[in-house]
Design a protein around this motif. Structure first.
Motif, PDB file in Angstrom:
ATOM      1  N   ARG A  43      35.179 -12.929  -6.129  1.00 57.07           N
ATOM      2  CA  ARG A  43      35.891 -11.713  -5.740  1.00 57.07           C
ATOM      3  C   ARG A  43      35.216 -10.553  -6.460  1.00 57.07           C
ATOM      4  O   ARG A  43      34.637 -10.737  -7.542  1.00 57.07           O
ATOM      5  N   GLN A  45      35.215  -6.019  -7.260  1.00 56.97           N
ATOM      6  CA  GLN A  45      35.845  -4.692  -7.208  1.00 56.97           C
ATOM      7  C   GLN A  45      34.767  -3.643  -7.491  1.00 56.97           C
ATOM      8  O   GLN A  45      33.804  -3.907  -8.223  1.00 56.97           O
ATOM      9  N   TYR A  46      34.947  -2.445  -6.913  1.00 58.41           N
ATOM     10  CA  TYR A  46      33.938  -1.396  -7.012  1.00 58.41           C
ATOM     11  C   TYR A  46      34.575  -0.065  -7.391  1.00 58.41           C
ATOM     12  O   TYR A  46      35.704   0.226  -6.982  1.00 58.41           O
ATOM     13  N   THR A  48      34.632   4.124  -7.086  1.00 62.77           N
ATOM     14  CA  THR A  48      34.314   5.045  -5.995  1.00 62.77           C
ATOM     15  C   THR A  48      32.868   5.502  -6.140  1.00 62.77           C
ATOM     16  O   THR A  48      32.282   5.447  -7.224  1.00 62.77           O
ATOM     17  N   LEU A  66      36.203   5.267  -1.454  1.00 59.70           N
ATOM     18  CA  LEU A  66      36.799   4.004  -1.873  1.00 59.70           C
ATOM     19  C   LEU A  66      36.211   2.850  -1.061  1.00 59.70           C
ATOM     20  O   LEU A  66      35.971   2.989   0.146  1.00 59.70           O
ATOM     21  N   LYS A  68      36.175  -1.806  -0.980  1.00 58.88           N
ATOM     22  CA  LYS A  68      36.732  -3.054  -1.498  1.00 58.88           C
ATOM     23  C   LYS A  68      35.907  -4.215  -0.966  1.00 58.88           C
ATOM     24  O   LYS A  68      35.028  -4.039  -0.109  1.00 58.88           O
ATOM     25  N   ASP A  69      36.186  -5.414  -1.469  1.00 61.74           N
ATOM     26  CA  ASP A  69      35.498  -6.591  -0.947  1.00 61.74           C
ATOM     27  C   ASP A  69      36.255  -7.119   0.273  1.00 61.74           C
ATOM     28  O   ASP A  69      37.276  -6.546   0.688  1.00 61.74           O
ATOM     29  N   ARG A  70      35.751  -8.196   0.862  1.00 59.65           N
ATOM     30  CA  ARG A  70      36.393  -8.785   2.034  1.00 59.65           C
ATOM     31  C   ARG A  70      36.357 -10.312   1.908  1.00 59.65           C
ATOM     32  O   ARG A  70      35.509 -10.980   2.498  1.00 59.65           O
ATOM     33  N   TYR A 113      30.961  -5.562   0.528  1.00 60.44           N
ATOM     34  CA  TYR A 113      31.370  -4.195   0.196  1.00 60.44           C
ATOM     35  C   TYR A 113      31.795  -3.515   1.484  1.00 60.44           C
ATOM     36  O   TYR A 113      30.989  -3.395   2.419  1.00 60.44           O
ATOM     37  N   VAL A 116      36.723   1.765   2.776  1.00 62.35           N
ATOM     38  CA  VAL A 116      38.100   1.817   3.277  1.00 62.35           C
ATOM     39  C   VAL A 116      38.159   2.829   4.417  1.00 62.35           C
ATOM     40  O   VAL A 116      37.829   4.010   4.235  1.00 62.35           O
TER      41      VAL A 116
END
Length: 275
Positions: A43, A45-46, A48, A66, A68-70, A113, A116
């Protein structure tokens, strides 16, 4: 009294010296000279980031985007069927123990990555009406990142090909030396080779794999050896990714660039080869 204290000190010192062989030689399964291979999932997280898009008739930045992962929803067939294991966010690696306390390895972290969608951000720069009548601009303003303006994701994926150097501190080993648990600390660096899916002003494609930049960082975690051969590793990686050359619409002059920090958690299972 001083004489008795000195004798006591000598006894304690002799006792400690008698324990030195336990620390001077590796306990638990021998690691030196062995090869390891592992596979697992992650998993991520990034932070901004600002994404700078350039091309014919446009040069603009969307700020503080913003992402996020998938992760793939868990299902036995998705994670354990050999034909599907390339779909989730996976990690694989092969390495070599230079000693019982140091290893070197090469592998891939296949993160994902995803920008959003429909978030509101500030845009600066210029977009010519020749490129997009709807989004033509030459000043700073707020925009909503709708799908007809921008879709942006590294989902095939954000691939970090890294060289890792890790150190091992043993926390525990079994009496028969077949099982052991280690605390690990290390550093990694290497190129990032994403396959980026972009739609900009409604134009774009799922691009080819492309050397877009690099990543660098540090990691730590737990490493376990079982029955002298099976392994499990639970870890956290954190670092910086710089992508100065991201493919976008497929037109040769169209590019994006960005940089951001990331954190990644992973669990992998593997095997020790040799001895």
């Amino acid at each position: 009294m001083f004489h008795h204290a000195t004798q006591s000190f000598h006894k304690v010192l002799a006792g400690l010296c008698s324990l030195l062989p336990l620390f001077a030689f590796a306990q638990g399964p021998a690691l030196k000279g062995r090869i390891f291979v592992h596979w697992g999932y992650n998993r991520a997280q990034y932070t901004t980031s600002n994404i700078h898009f350039t091309g014919d008739n446009y040069d603009f930045i969307v700020h503080d985007v913003l992402a996020k992962d998938r992760p793939e929803p868990f299902a036995f067939g998705a994670y354990f069927n050999p034909k599907n294991i390339w779909i989730p966010q996976y990690n694989y690696r092969v390495g070599w123990f230079a000693s019982d306390r140091w290893s070197f390895s090469l592998g891939v972290d296949h993160m994902k990555y995803v920008m959003v969608q429909d978030q509101r951000v500030q845009m600066t720069g210029t977009i010519s009406a020749d490129r997009s009548v709807k989004y033509a601009a030459n000043d700073a303003h707020d925009v909503e990142l709708t799908s007809d303006l921008l879709r942006y994701e590294h989902t095939d994926g954000l691939n970090l090909l890294s060289i890792d150097v890790d150190h091992y501190d043993q926390l525990w080993h079994s009496a028969n030396n077949k099982h052991a648990l280690y605390l690990t600390e290390g550093l990694f660096t290497g190129p990032v080779i994403p396959r980026t899916d972009v739609r900009l002003f409604g134009e774009g494609l799922n691009n080819k794999f492309h050397l877009a930049g690099y990543g660098i960082g540090a990691q730590g975690g737990l490493f376990g050896v079982f029955w002298g051969r099976a392994t499990a590793r639970l870890g956290l990686r954190a670092g910086y990714i710089d992508l100065p050359s991201v493919l976008t619409t497929g037109t040769a002059s169209d590019r994006a660039r960005q940089h951001f920090w990331f954190a990644e958690q992973y669990l992998v299972l593997g095997v020790l080869i040799g001895k």
